[in-house]
Enzyme design. Structure first.
Site, short mmCIF file in Angstrom:
data_model
loop_
_atom_site.label_atom_id
_atom_site.label_comp_id
_atom_site.label_asym_id
_atom_site.label_seq_id
_atom_site.Cartn_x
_atom_site.Cartn_y
_atom_site.Cartn_z
N CYS B 87 0.84 -1.20 0.00
CA CYS B 87 0.00 0.00 0.00
C CYS B 87 0.88 1.25 0.00
CB CYS B 87 -0.97 -0.04 1.18
SG CYS B 87 -2.39 1.06 0.98
N HIS B 195 -3.51 -5.78 0.87
CA HIS B 195 -2.91 -6.03 2.19
C HIS B 195 -2.94 -7.50 2.58
CE1 HIS B 195 -2.50 -1.86 3.67
NE2 HIS B 195 -3.55 -1.60 2.90
N GLU B 197 -1.20 -8.81 4.91
CA GLU B 197 -1.02 -8.91 6.37
C GLU B 197 -2.35 -8.81 7.11
OE1 GLU B 197 -0.73 -6.22 4.67
OE2 GLU B 197 -0.89 -4.39 5.89
#
Lengths: 77, 224
Positions: B87, B195, B197
């Site tokens: 990002c 994302h 994560e």
């Protein structure tokens, strides 16, 4: 001495901000706005004697991303 | 196996990324402040996290890319350390020249925050080795400036060299050729807008992102 740096998106790079401004102008009844491109104006207050090369380097290294933007330097007395 | 997560003023995914690194490596990553000029010796893996570094002033990622620590990141990447930018981290990597192109304002003008369908284009990279080529996965996105731009010659080169790692399955933000993540020439730097994560535990609703970290870390352990 002062310098003004005009940073604009290169031709062909989409400008959603410009498009939104165009829509807003249209909404206000200003017909006939064919296109809007928005850019940035950065004013620098510089030590006397700052070289043109240094100002150009400032533009290339930080103020403009030359992948997507053009810049124009205007020195102000 | 040493890992680190870079922290800029305005980073807000740094702790999530640290949790993902720790889950995969078994050790806690070093958190490196943007003013630091050195990374731990023999660093193997560096995370450049999401967020709004320096308030997105001037351009997203522009200030962070010129911060002292990014010189150290570039040096580490040059000697083969793996660098993962997510990002805002992707924006920082393009602004710093570690990856080609730029990330423009989303074509629709809106902030996009939702799960998106992705296709794994290259499953040979260190980052994607635990996926199948062509596999359909889903990661969340949350960004305003994710519209990947590069000139046609650069795009052709990225495609030809297998450097498009991930592609959106549908148009999400106007990205050229629906590119969601790209690799550098050497294959040790990956930048991506989605994302991974945020999807590493069942409680997140999906574990699609877990394999990215597992594959990367297994490769690193094998290399050590």
């Amino acid at each position: 001495m002062k310098a003004r740096i005009f940073v604009t998106l290169k031709g062909g790079v989409l400008d959603p901000q410009g498009r939104a401004i165009q829509h807003a102008l249209d909404g206000l009844g200003f017909s006939g706005v064919n296109d809007v491109r928005a850019g940035k104006l950065i004013e620098l207050d510089l030590a006397d004697g700052t070289s043109d090369e240094d100002i150009d380097a400032m533009c290339r290294k930080l103020l403009a991303n030359t992948v997507i933007e053009n810049y124009r330097i205007e020195k102000v007395a | 196996m040493k890992s680190a997560v870079i922290v800029f003023p305005g980073s807000n995914c740094d702790r999530d990324l640290a949790v993902a690194f720790e889950a995969a490596t078994g050790t806690r990553p070093a958190m490196i402040w943007h003013r630091d000029t050195e990374l731990p010796d023999d660093i193997d893996l560096i995370g450049v996290p999401g967020g709004f570094s320096y308030g997105d002033y001037l351009r997203s990622g522009a200030m962070a890319a010129r911060s002292p620590v990014m010189q150290a990141v570039a040096k580490a990447a040059d000697r083969g350390a793996y660098v993962l930018g997510i990002c805002n981290g992707f924006q920082v990597l393009t602004e710093s020249g570690l990856l080609p192109g730029a990330l423009l304002r989303n074509a629709g003008g809106h902030f996009v925050c939702r799960d998106v369908a992705l296709t794994v284009e290259n499953a040979q990279s260190a980052f994607t080795s635990h996926y199948e080529a062509g596999e359909a996965i889903s990661y969340p996105v949350a960004h305003h400036d994710g519209n990947y731009f590069a000139d046609d010659a650069t795009l052709d080169r990225l495609e030809g060299e297998g450097r498009v790692a991930l592609r959106y399955a549908e148009s999400v933000n106007g990205s050229a050729r629906n590119i969601a993540g790209i690799l550098n020439e050497a294959g040790n730097v990956l930048g991506m807008m989605p994302h991974p994560e945020r999807v590493i535990e069942a409680a997140h609703g999906s574990t699609d992102g877990k394999r990215l970290f597992q594959g990367l870390v297994e490769g690193l352990f094998a290399r050590a």
